[in-house]
Scaffold this motif. Structure first.
Motif, PDB file in Angstrom:
ATOM      1  N   THR A 169      24.997  -4.433  45.146  1.00  0.00           N
ATOM      2  CA  THR A 169      24.959  -3.869  43.991  1.00  0.00           C
ATOM      3  C   THR A 169      24.092  -2.591  43.808  1.00  0.00           C
ATOM      4  O   THR A 169      23.228  -2.205  44.597  1.00  0.00           O
ATOM      5  CB  THR A 169      24.280  -4.824  42.913  1.00  0.00           C
ATOM      6  OG1 THR A 169      24.605  -4.313  41.726  1.00  0.00           O
ATOM      7  CG2 THR A 169      22.984  -4.984  42.875  1.00  0.00           C
ATOM      8  N   GLN A 170      25.044  -1.564  43.572  1.00  0.00           N
ATOM      9  CA  GLN A 170      24.890  -0.036  43.380  1.00  0.00           C
ATOM     10  C   GLN A 170      23.549  -0.105  42.525  1.00  0.00           C
ATOM     11  O   GLN A 170      23.755  -0.359  41.200  1.00  0.00           O
ATOM     12  CB  GLN A 170      25.764   0.556  43.192  1.00  0.00           C
ATOM     13  CG  GLN A 170      25.484   2.320  43.227  1.00  0.00           C
ATOM     14  CD  GLN A 170      25.092   2.834  44.640  1.00  0.00           C
ATOM     15  OE1 GLN A 170      25.630   2.576  45.682  1.00  0.00           O
ATOM     16  NE2 GLN A 170      24.077   3.558  44.400  1.00  0.00           N
ATOM     17  N   VAL A 171      22.690   0.811  42.866  1.00  0.00           N
ATOM     18  CA  VAL A 171      21.547   1.052  41.828  1.00  0.00           C
ATOM     19  C   VAL A 171      21.544   2.816  41.834  1.00  0.00           C
ATOM     20  O   VAL A 171      21.110   2.969  43.047  1.00  0.00           O
ATOM     21  CB  VAL A 171      20.008   0.546  42.154  1.00  0.00           C
ATOM     22  CG1 VAL A 171      19.118   1.263  41.280  1.00  0.00           C
ATOM     23  CG2 VAL A 171      20.203  -0.963  41.856  1.00  0.00           C
ATOM     24  N   THR A 172      21.865   3.581  40.998  1.00  0.00           N
ATOM     25  CA  THR A 172      21.632   4.924  40.946  1.00  0.00           C
ATOM     26  C   THR A 172      20.709   5.318  40.047  1.00  0.00           C
ATOM     27  O   THR A 172      20.522   5.236  38.659  1.00  0.00           O
ATOM     28  CB  THR A 172      22.925   5.483  40.804  1.00  0.00           C
ATOM     29  OG1 THR A 172      23.819   5.043  41.546  1.00  0.00           O
ATOM     30  CG2 THR A 172      22.960   7.143  40.647  1.00  0.00           C
ATOM     31  N   VAL A 173      19.735   6.134  40.376  1.00  0.00           N
ATOM     32  CA  VAL A 173      18.642   6.898  39.472  1.00  0.00           C
ATOM     33  C   VAL A 173      18.839   8.115  39.570  1.00  0.00           C
ATOM     34  O   VAL A 173      18.803   8.777  40.615  1.00  0.00           O
ATOM     35  CB  VAL A 173      17.269   6.557  39.964  1.00  0.00           C
ATOM     36  CG1 VAL A 173      16.099   6.891  39.065  1.00  0.00           C
ATOM     37  CG2 VAL A 173      17.078   4.958  40.163  1.00  0.00           C
ATOM     38  N   SER A 174      19.076   8.819  38.335  1.00  0.00           N
ATOM     39  CA  SER A 174      19.362  10.257  38.218  1.00  0.00           C
ATOM     40  C   SER A 174      18.010  10.990  37.724  1.00  0.00           C
ATOM     41  O   SER A 174      17.223  10.396  37.150  1.00  0.00           O
ATOM     42  CB  SER A 174      20.207  10.390  37.144  1.00  0.00           C
ATOM     43  OG  SER A 174      19.929   9.956  35.795  1.00  0.00           O
ATOM     44  N   SER A 175      17.883  12.113  38.226  1.00  0.00           N
ATOM     45  CA  SER A 175      16.794  12.979  37.959  1.00  0.00           C
ATOM     46  C   SER A 175      16.813  13.575  36.709  1.00  0.00           C
ATOM     47  O   SER A 175      17.858  13.572  36.148  1.00  0.00           O
ATOM     48  CB  SER A 175      16.579  13.768  38.859  1.00  0.00           C
ATOM     49  OG  SER A 175      17.486  14.765  39.148  1.00  0.00           O
ATOM     50  N   LEU A 221      11.564   3.781  37.795  1.00  0.00           N
ATOM     51  CA  LEU A 221      12.477   3.976  39.163  1.00  0.00           C
ATOM     52  C   LEU A 221      12.634   5.762  39.238  1.00  0.00           C
ATOM     53  O   LEU A 221      12.354   6.519  38.105  1.00  0.00           O
ATOM     54  CB  LEU A 221      13.730   3.718  38.620  1.00  0.00           C
ATOM     55  CG  LEU A 221      14.099   1.907  38.738  1.00  0.00           C
ATOM     56  CD1 LEU A 221      15.329   1.692  37.873  1.00  0.00           C
ATOM     57  CD2 LEU A 221      14.213   1.656  40.033  1.00  0.00           C
ATOM     58  N   LYS A 222      13.019   5.688  40.641  1.00  0.00           N
ATOM     59  CA  LYS A 222      12.927   7.264  41.150  1.00  0.00           C
ATOM     60  C   LYS A 222      14.098   7.389  41.630  1.00  0.00           C
ATOM     61  O   LYS A 222      14.781   6.611  41.946  1.00  0.00           O
ATOM     62  CB  LYS A 222      11.502   7.558  42.189  1.00  0.00           C
ATOM     63  CG  LYS A 222      10.212   7.058  41.565  1.00  0.00           C
ATOM     64  CD  LYS A 222       9.207   7.379  42.997  1.00  0.00           C
ATOM     65  CE  LYS A 222       7.871   6.804  42.369  1.00  0.00           C
ATOM     66  NZ  LYS A 222       6.848   6.979  43.544  1.00  0.00           N
ATOM     67  N   ARG A 235       5.400  -1.067  41.347  1.00  0.00           N
ATOM     68  CA  ARG A 235       6.487  -0.605  40.410  1.00  0.00           C
ATOM     69  C   ARG A 235       7.688  -1.835  40.378  1.00  0.00           C
ATOM     70  O   ARG A 235       8.366  -1.969  39.101  1.00  0.00           O
ATOM     71  CB  ARG A 235       7.337   0.616  41.029  1.00  0.00           C
ATOM     72  CG  ARG A 235       6.459   1.802  40.946  1.00  0.00           C
ATOM     73  CD  ARG A 235       7.272   3.336  41.369  1.00  0.00           C
ATOM     74  NE  ARG A 235       7.853   3.038  42.477  1.00  0.00           N
ATOM     75  CZ  ARG A 235       9.295   3.212  42.938  1.00  0.00           C
ATOM     76  NH1 ARG A 235       9.933   3.458  41.713  1.00  0.00           N
ATOM     77  NH2 ARG A 235       9.627   3.041  44.091  1.00  0.00           N
ATOM     78  N   PHE A 236       7.789  -2.355  41.382  1.00  0.00           N
ATOM     79  CA  PHE A 236       8.921  -3.539  41.428  1.00  0.00           C
ATOM     80  C   PHE A 236       8.122  -4.807  41.456  1.00  0.00           C
ATOM     81  O   PHE A 236       7.002  -4.914  42.224  1.00  0.00           O
ATOM     82  CB  PHE A 236       9.698  -3.382  42.774  1.00  0.00           C
ATOM     83  CG  PHE A 236      10.559  -2.205  42.665  1.00  0.00           C
ATOM     84  CD1 PHE A 236      10.671  -1.201  41.821  1.00  0.00           C
ATOM     85  CD2 PHE A 236      11.636  -1.962  43.863  1.00  0.00           C
ATOM     86  CE1 PHE A 236      11.293  -0.130  42.091  1.00  0.00           C
ATOM     87  CE2 PHE A 236      12.457  -1.196  43.880  1.00  0.00           C
ATOM     88  CZ  PHE A 236      12.305  -0.138  42.789  1.00  0.00           C
ATOM     89  N   GLY A 250      12.480   7.059  35.545  1.00  0.00           N
ATOM     90  CA  GLY A 250      11.409   6.577  34.916  1.00  0.00           C
ATOM     91  C   GLY A 250      11.672   5.380  34.137  1.00  0.00           C
ATOM     92  O   GLY A 250      11.000   4.469  33.609  1.00  0.00           O
ATOM     93  N   GLY A 251      13.251   4.936  34.344  1.00  0.00           N
ATOM     94  CA  GLY A 251      13.578   3.948  33.607  1.00  0.00           C
ATOM     95  C   GLY A 251      13.390   2.500  34.352  1.00  0.00           C
ATOM     96  O   GLY A 251      12.921   2.461  35.452  1.00  0.00           O
TER      97      GLY A 251
END
Length: 118
Positions: free
Chosen positions: A112-118, A85-86, A66-67, A15-16
């Motif tokens: 670049t790393q993008v990590t989306v936590s639930s 973000l999902k 979304r993007f 969601g961020g």
């Protein structure tokens, strides 16, 4: 020699939002396409969004709404604003520069790393 330098990745909750930036340096022909690809573990690299010098954009269905991709031609910089973000958006995101159409020159950033936590 063309170089692409990315910034803005990180860890965010579902969601961020995050904003990626990619600055291109070197000898760059003004008529080009800049874009963002991503690659999740065990998956192929896929196009997320692209934008032409004139501003026309293209998005993967999975990120539409979304993007948002944008660019500053004076700075040779492309941005990717990622909202809502999902967890499935988790991936390494790569900046891409394509110059020419019939026999294009292709350049990639380091990712670049993008990590989306639930």
């Amino acid at each position: 020699q063309v170089q692409l330098v990315e910034s803005g990745g990180g860890l965010v909750q579902a969601g961020g939002s995050l904003r990626l930036s990619c600055a291109a340096s070197g000898s760059i022909f003004s008529d080009n396409r800049m874009g963002w690809y991503r690659q999740a573990p065990g998956k192929q690299r896929e196009l997320v969004a692209s934008i032409l010098s004139g501003g026309s954009t293209n998005y993967a269905d999975s990120v539409k709404g979304r993007f948002t991709i944008s660019r500053d031609n004076a700075k040779n910089t492309v941005y990717l604003q990622m909202n809502s973000l999902k967890p499935e958006d988790t991936a390494v995101y790569y900046c891409n520069l394509r110059v020419g159409v019939l026999d294009p020159l292709i350049y990639w950033g380091q990712g670049t790393q993008v990590t989306v936590s639930s």
